[in-house]
Enzyme design. Structure first.
Site, PDB file in Angstrom:
ATOM      1  N   LYS A  53      26.766 -31.034  33.892  1.00 53.09           N
ATOM      2  CA  LYS A  53      25.644 -31.919  34.251  1.00 53.09           C
ATOM      3  C   LYS A  53      24.791 -32.213  33.014  1.00 53.09           C
ATOM      4  O   LYS A  53      24.396 -33.364  32.768  1.00 53.09           O
ATOM      5  CB  LYS A  53      24.787 -31.267  35.346  1.00 53.09           C
ATOM      6  CG  LYS A  53      25.486 -31.253  36.697  1.00 53.09           C
ATOM      7  CD  LYS A  53      24.806 -30.344  37.711  1.00 53.09           C
ATOM      8  CE  LYS A  53      25.665 -30.218  38.965  1.00 53.09           C
ATOM      9  NZ  LYS A  53      25.206 -29.167  39.890  1.00 53.09           N
ATOM     10  N   GLN A  97      20.503 -24.692  40.466  1.00 57.24           N
ATOM     11  CA  GLN A  97      21.930 -24.574  40.757  1.00 57.24           C
ATOM     12  C   GLN A  97      22.171 -23.553  41.875  1.00 57.24           C
ATOM     13  O   GLN A  97      21.686 -22.430  41.829  1.00 57.24           O
ATOM     14  CB  GLN A  97      22.694 -24.171  39.478  1.00 57.24           C
ATOM     15  CG  GLN A  97      24.196 -24.071  39.653  1.00 57.24           C
ATOM     16  CD  GLN A  97      24.857 -25.395  40.049  1.00 57.24           C
ATOM     17  OE1 GLN A  97      24.523 -26.455  39.521  1.00 57.24           O
ATOM     18  NE2 GLN A  97      25.787 -25.345  40.999  1.00 57.24           N
ATOM     19  N   ASP A 120      18.598 -33.558  44.371  1.00 56.20           N
ATOM     20  CA  ASP A 120      19.762 -32.998  45.062  1.00 56.20           C
ATOM     21  C   ASP A 120      19.697 -33.245  46.570  1.00 56.20           C
ATOM     22  O   ASP A 120      20.660 -32.991  47.279  1.00 56.20           O
ATOM     23  CB  ASP A 120      19.804 -31.474  44.839  1.00 56.20           C
ATOM     24  CG  ASP A 120      20.907 -31.068  43.878  1.00 56.20           C
ATOM     25  OD1 ASP A 120      21.814 -31.882  43.659  1.00 56.20           O
ATOM     26  OD2 ASP A 120      20.852 -29.938  43.359  1.00 56.20           O
TER      27      ASP A 120
END
Ligand code: NDP
Length: 291
Positions: A53, A97, A120
């Site tokens: 990412k 994450q 997200d």
């Protein structure tokens, strides 16, 4: 017959190119889109995800604020880091994450991220907006799957989509998006409580596997000509390879002979997830520009 491959790498690159152009335009207005990438612990798979990412952000001319925290980080410490990032005007998106270590309540962490930086789409407000069809970020992996289906003109409206896996990250949001009028699919959602999985998968015009079980879906579970989307990313030990493992999806690759469309692993859904994440960061930065 061999399936048409849905090339997520190629489509992902196309989207990333457009993101790069939009990032350059924002930079001219003095805004550099920035994503804070928070990793707690040293799980190798998570580390490799955050690195890809961060690399993608750099390639798109965007900034990443890389925050690496030890496994021993407390929930309170993580919450206060998120609170600082929420207040930081230079940070447009925040990604923590998943999974976080077991002593940290992931739901609390998701709810701590400011909704306008929740690229997200894990915050309950973002999820609620998505389910209600209100404006807001779309979750990256489900959005990536929808973009792939659109790019290859896979007929979704009126189709029966069978999704295996009901996680908050993939299965549930995908089902919710696919029943929107703009997609108009009929959706069946399968999980470990489903009786006779094969009965259901054989009904699918579009079969989406998001399970985390290597090669679970075999050719005899797939209808001839179906579009098969493999979200799974699994590491399977293989001592003959230099890394000691191979990466495969949830769908046995022999399905390619039976399916009409098929996503490879790697190179299918994975690169789309990253592309959609970058797109969400741009949207978040644009919202700042509009203020
Ligand atoms: P989760 O473990 O959160 O969810 C897995 C789901 O699969 C659960 O709903 C579970 O059912 C269901 N399941 C497990 N075994 C079976 C079975 N034998 N039959 C039917 N259903 C079953 O996983 P995620 O959704 O987070 O991830 C799924 C896979 O996708 C993983 O391989 C992950 O690495 C990958 N992934 C890939 C991404 C990408 O960008 N390509 C992004 C996110 C994930 P139950 O709810 O009953 O337990």
């Amino acid at each position: 017959m061999s399936a048409v491959l849905l090339d997520g790498k190629a489509l992902g690159l196309k989207i990333r190119q457009s993101v790069k152009e939009r990032a350059a335009a924002l930079k001219q207005k003095g805004i550099t889109p920035c994503l804070a990438v928070v990793l707690v612990g040293d799980d190798p798979a998570s580390l490799s995800y955050v690195k890809s990412k961060e690399k993608a952000l750099a390639e798109a001319g965007m900034e990443s604020r890389d925050i690496r925290l030890p496994q021993s980080t407390s929930e309170q410490q993580l919450l206060s880091i998120i609170s600082e990032l929420n207040k930081d005007d230079k940070v447009h998106g925040i990604l923590v994450q998943s999974p976080v270590p077991k002593h940290i309540n992931e739901e609390k962490i998701n709810a701590a991220v400011a909704p306008q930086k929740d690229v997200d789409c894990f915050h309950p407000d973002s999820v609620g907006n998505m389910v209600l069809g209100r404006p807001g970020f779309l979750p990256c992996t489900p959005h990536g799957v929808l973009m792939l289906l659109r790019e290859y003109n896979v007929l979704v409206a009126g189709s029966h989509v069978v999704i295996v896996g009901r996680s908050n990250i993939v299965g549930k949001p995908l089902a919710n998006l696919l029943i929107r009028r703009e997609y108009n699919a009929t959706v069946t959602l399968c999980h470990t409580g489903t009786k006779d999985l094969k009965y259901h998968t054989l009904q699918a015009d579009i079969l989406i596997a998001a399970v985390g079980s290597a090669d679970l879906i075999k050719p005899d579970m797939v209808k001839e000509g179906a579009a098969v989307i493999d979200v799974g990313i699994n590491r399977v030990n293989d001592s003959s390879l230099p890394k000691g493992y191979r990466v495969c999806g949830d769908v046995d690759s022999a399905v390619i002979q039976k399916a009409g469309f098929f996503t490879p692993v790697p190179g299918g859904v994975g690169p789309m997830t990253i592309a959609m994440l970058l797109q969400n960061v741009i949207e978040a930065a644009l919202a700042t520009a509009g203020k």
